[in-house]
Motif scaffolding. Structure first.
Motif, PDB file in Angstrom:
ATOM      1  N   VAL A  88     -10.595  80.070  -0.820  1.00  0.00           N
ATOM      2  CA  VAL A  88     -11.511  80.685  -1.106  1.00  0.00           C
ATOM      3  C   VAL A  88     -11.637  80.506  -2.927  1.00  0.00           C
ATOM      4  CG1 VAL A  88     -12.430  83.178  -0.863  1.00  0.00           C
ATOM      5  CG2 VAL A  88     -10.757  82.032   0.802  1.00  0.00           C
ATOM      6  N   GLY A  89     -12.898  80.070  -3.157  1.00  0.00           N
ATOM      7  CA  GLY A  89     -13.698  79.643  -4.351  1.00  0.00           C
ATOM      8  C   GLY A  89     -13.803  78.650  -4.698  1.00  0.00           C
ATOM      9  N   ASP A  90     -13.418  77.556  -3.693  1.00  0.00           N
ATOM     10  CA  ASP A  90     -13.553  76.333  -4.078  1.00  0.00           C
ATOM     11  C   ASP A  90     -14.631  75.690  -3.589  1.00  0.00           C
ATOM     12  OD1 ASP A  90     -10.747  75.943  -4.862  1.00  0.00           O
ATOM     13  OD2 ASP A  90     -10.113  74.945  -3.283  1.00  0.00           O
ATOM     14  N   LYS A  91     -14.792  74.924  -4.768  1.00  0.00           N
ATOM     15  CA  LYS A  91     -16.650  74.197  -4.934  1.00  0.00           C
ATOM     16  C   LYS A  91     -16.196  73.147  -4.097  1.00  0.00           C
ATOM     17  CE  LYS A  91     -17.917  76.602  -9.474  1.00  0.00           C
ATOM     18  NZ  LYS A  91     -18.389  76.535 -10.605  1.00  0.00           N
ATOM     19  N   VAL A  92     -16.880  73.012  -2.666  1.00  0.00           N
ATOM     20  CA  VAL A  92     -16.661  72.032  -2.177  1.00  0.00           C
ATOM     21  C   VAL A  92     -18.820  71.498  -1.226  1.00  0.00           C
ATOM     22  CG1 VAL A  92     -14.929  73.108  -1.038  1.00  0.00           C
ATOM     23  CG2 VAL A  92     -16.886  73.462   0.460  1.00  0.00           C
ATOM     24  N   SER A  93     -18.764  69.841  -0.649  1.00  0.00           N
ATOM     25  CA  SER A  93     -19.424  69.465  -0.381  1.00  0.00           C
ATOM     26  C   SER A  93     -18.829  69.125   1.522  1.00  0.00           C
ATOM     27  CB  SER A  93     -20.051  68.254  -0.980  1.00  0.00           C
ATOM     28  OG  SER A  93     -19.286  67.747  -1.325  1.00  0.00           O
ATOM     29  N   VAL A  94     -19.770  68.748   2.491  1.00  0.00           N
ATOM     30  CA  VAL A  94     -19.120  68.555   3.585  1.00  0.00           C
ATOM     31  C   VAL A  94     -19.844  67.216   4.230  1.00  0.00           C
ATOM     32  CG1 VAL A  94     -20.080  69.803   6.094  1.00  0.00           C
ATOM     33  CG2 VAL A  94     -20.054  71.103   4.367  1.00  0.00           C
ATOM     34  N   LEU A  95     -18.828  66.927   4.905  1.00  0.00           N
ATOM     35  CA  LEU A  95     -18.680  65.563   5.301  1.00  0.00           C
ATOM     36  C   LEU A  95     -19.875  65.304   6.143  1.00  0.00           C
ATOM     37  CD1 LEU A  95     -15.688  63.906   4.815  1.00  0.00           C
ATOM     38  CD2 LEU A  95     -17.838  63.438   3.375  1.00  0.00           C
ATOM     39  N   PRO A  96     -20.976  64.003   6.595  1.00  0.00           N
ATOM     40  CA  PRO A  96     -21.317  64.485   8.165  1.00  0.00           C
ATOM     41  C   PRO A  96     -20.403  64.176   9.294  1.00  0.00           C
ATOM     42  CG  PRO A  96     -22.692  62.778   6.755  1.00  0.00           C
ATOM     43  CD  PRO A  96     -21.145  63.446   6.351  1.00  0.00           C
ATOM     44  N   ALA A  97     -19.661  64.797   9.208  1.00  0.00           N
ATOM     45  CA  ALA A  97     -18.625  63.379  10.757  1.00  0.00           C
ATOM     46  C   ALA A  97     -18.410  64.897  11.323  1.00  0.00           C
ATOM     47  CB  ALA A  97     -17.267  63.661   9.836  1.00  0.00           C
ATOM     48  N   PHE A  98     -19.039  65.670  12.490  1.00  0.00           N
ATOM     49  CA  PHE A  98     -19.099  66.447  13.617  1.00  0.00           C
ATOM     50  C   PHE A  98     -20.328  66.402  14.767  1.00  0.00           C
ATOM     51  CE2 PHE A  98     -21.225  68.515   9.133  1.00  0.00           C
ATOM     52  CZ  PHE A  98     -22.419  68.377   9.756  1.00  0.00           C
ATOM     53  N   SER A  99     -19.554  67.167  15.529  1.00  0.00           N
ATOM     54  CA  SER A  99     -21.110  67.328  16.220  1.00  0.00           C
ATOM     55  C   SER A  99     -22.324  68.277  16.223  1.00  0.00           C
ATOM     56  CB  SER A  99     -20.503  66.860  17.959  1.00  0.00           C
ATOM     57  OG  SER A  99     -21.756  67.613  19.131  1.00  0.00           O
ATOM     58  N   LEU A 100     -23.909  68.506  16.229  1.00  0.00           N
ATOM     59  CA  LEU A 100     -24.086  68.774  16.532  1.00  0.00           C
ATOM     60  C   LEU A 100     -24.784  69.777  16.365  1.00  0.00           C
ATOM     61  CD1 LEU A 100     -27.893  66.866  14.701  1.00  0.00           C
ATOM     62  CD2 LEU A 100     -26.599  68.642  13.646  1.00  0.00           C
ATOM     63  N   LEU A 101     -23.772  69.463  17.906  1.00  0.00           N
ATOM     64  CA  LEU A 101     -24.299  70.608  19.398  1.00  0.00           C
ATOM     65  C   LEU A 101     -22.803  71.700  18.849  1.00  0.00           C
ATOM     66  CD1 LEU A 101     -23.884  68.099  22.539  1.00  0.00           C
ATOM     67  CD2 LEU A 101     -25.558  69.503  21.373  1.00  0.00           C
ATOM     68  N   GLN A 102     -21.328  71.483  17.757  1.00  0.00           N
ATOM     69  CA  GLN A 102     -21.330  72.141  17.557  1.00  0.00           C
ATOM     70  C   GLN A 102     -21.073  73.046  15.950  1.00  0.00           C
ATOM     71  OE1 GLN A 102     -17.676  69.329  18.300  1.00  0.00           O
ATOM     72  NE2 GLN A 102     -17.301  71.060  19.501  1.00  0.00           N
ATOM     73  N   TYR A 103     -21.442  72.124  14.989  1.00  0.00           N
ATOM     74  CA  TYR A 103     -21.780  72.976  13.793  1.00  0.00           C
ATOM     75  C   TYR A 103     -22.962  72.131  13.437  1.00  0.00           C
ATOM     76  CZ  TYR A 103     -17.017  73.275  14.525  1.00  0.00           C
ATOM     77  OH  TYR A 103     -15.286  73.880  14.751  1.00  0.00           O
ATOM     78  N   ALA A 104     -23.321  72.766  12.531  1.00  0.00           N
ATOM     79  CA  ALA A 104     -24.635  72.802  11.628  1.00  0.00           C
ATOM     80  C   ALA A 104     -24.196  72.946   9.606  1.00  0.00           C
ATOM     81  CB  ALA A 104     -25.974  73.383  12.148  1.00  0.00           C
ATOM     82  N   THR A 105     -25.496  72.800   9.244  1.00  0.00           N
ATOM     83  CA  THR A 105     -25.612  72.897   8.048  1.00  0.00           C
ATOM     84  C   THR A 105     -26.568  73.432   7.772  1.00  0.00           C
ATOM     85  OG1 THR A 105     -26.231  70.239   7.247  1.00  0.00           O
ATOM     86  CG2 THR A 105     -23.965  71.100   7.586  1.00  0.00           C
ATOM     87  N   TYR A 106     -27.403  74.249   8.160  1.00  0.00           N
ATOM     88  CA  TYR A 106     -29.010  74.992   7.839  1.00  0.00           C
ATOM     89  C   TYR A 106     -28.518  76.446   8.087  1.00  0.00           C
ATOM     90  CZ  TYR A 106     -32.149  70.669   8.538  1.00  0.00           C
ATOM     91  OH  TYR A 106     -32.871  69.008   7.918  1.00  0.00           O
ATOM     92  N   GLY A 107     -28.208  76.661   6.723  1.00  0.00           N
ATOM     93  CA  GLY A 107     -27.789  77.750   7.020  1.00  0.00           C
ATOM     94  C   GLY A 107     -27.437  79.072   5.245  1.00  0.00           C
TER      95      GLY A 107
END
Length: 335
Positions: A88-107
């Motif tokens: 908790v508190g780590d500054k991170v970014s997300v790899l685009p390695a998932f299905s949009l049917l399961q996960y998403a980043t617009y939020g």
């Protein structure tokens, strides 16, 4: 981890269509599962894949109400019980390695698989970190992994002012190649030269084939990266050298492309469709790509270029701007 939920605003859509179908809605976000992480989002990177998914012309079809988005950067808010190495508190970014049917980043608050989390280099802002992975990983896969780009080779980069195009210019230079940028906007010529392009060709102004052959002293380009297609594709094939490598990784122009059969027979180039999953779905290649990109960032040779930012409340306007092709670099939404 308990099943506590937290209300947060996310972007969803209930039918395919233009940017106007996007809606900001307040929904309950579940706590992360055992191998998941929740992130308080600071910035979201917009991609053409998001547009294709929203329009229903992507490799996955949305199930409504649908979420979208592959890239984001922020601060870890909670971690699943089986997650290691992330706090908790780590500054991170997300790899685009998932299905949009399961996960998403617009939020404002998102839950993603722990394996997609990267602690991005501290030299990057949240906006820059949200603009790294899709573009640089895709281009790495084409230029470094597949094309095996060598020093001194010419690389033609169409749609060069896009985030992927600018990443391609940087990675070509980093590998010792010679980037030839192709753009449809005369106003972007100087900016592309400043961004590192050795040569800039204005599409439609002169013969693309002749200009490339002139720059390469008649030999032809060694590699071409093309997310455009359409009428420009055949001249690009004619400008490639014998045994050259062409990668098609988008379809900005949906017009059917002419296939120059005779040129293909004479030059026998390799023409490949390319998808970022060629890197993301191959753990050893992905690991090598991440280290290569982080190394380039640390050296100051690679850095994502953010073209324009929009506040979260203007997600529709941001998407319209992305689709207008006016940008020079990545479009990022701040939260």
């Amino acid at each position: 981890m308990d099943n506590q939920e937290t209300a947060a605003r996310i972007v969803r859509f209930s039918k395919t269509g233009g940017p106007e179908v996007l809606q900001i809605e307040l929904v309950e976000i579940q706590a992360p599962g055992p191998q998941e992480v929740s992130i308080r989002v600071k910035a979201i990177g917009l991609n053409r894949a998001d547009t294709m998914y929203r329009m229903g012309v992507y490799m996955e079809q949305p199930v409504f109400p649908a979420k979208l988005g592959y890239e984001a950067a922020g601060v870890v808010e909670a971690v699943g019980t089986e997650v290691k190495g992330i706090q908790v508190g780590d500054k991170v970014s997300v790899l685009p390695a998932f299905s949009l049917l399961q996960y998403a980043t617009y939020g404002e608050l998102i839950v993603v698989p722990a394996y997609t989390i990267q602690k991005h280099p501290a030299v990057l802002s949240f906006e820059e970190a949200a603009a790294v992975w899709t573009s640089f990983l895709s281009v790495y896969g084409m230029l470094i992994e597949a094309a095996k780009l060598r020093a001194g080779e010419y690389v033609v980069i169409t749609a060069a002012s896009s985030s992927a195009g600018l990443a391609a210019i940087q990675l070509t230079n980093y590998a010792g190649g010679i980037p030839i940028a192709v753009t449809s906007s005369a106003g972007k010529r100087e900016a592309l030269l400043k961004a590192g392009a050795a040569h800039v060709i204005l599409a439609g102004e002169l013969s693309l084939t002749q200009e490339i052959l002139k720059i390469t002293a008649g030999k032809g380009a060694d590699v071409a990266l093309d997310p455009v297609g359409g009428p420009q594709f055949a001249p690009l094939v004619r400008a490639i050298r014998e045994k050259g490598r062409i990668f098609v990784y988008g379809a900005l122009n949906m017009t059917a492309a002419e296939f120059p059969t005779l040129d293909v027979l004479l030059k026998t180039p390799t023409i490949s469709g390319y998808n970022a999953m060629d890197v993301l779905g191959n753990p050893p290649v992905l690991s090598a790509a991440i280290q290569y990109i982080i190394g380039g960032i640390a050296e100051g040779k690679l850095k994502p270029i953010v073209g324009r930012t929009f506040p979260f409340e203007q997600i529709v306007e941001a998407t319209k701007y992305l689709e207008s092709n006016q940008q020079m670099g990545k479009i990022v939404v701040t939260v």
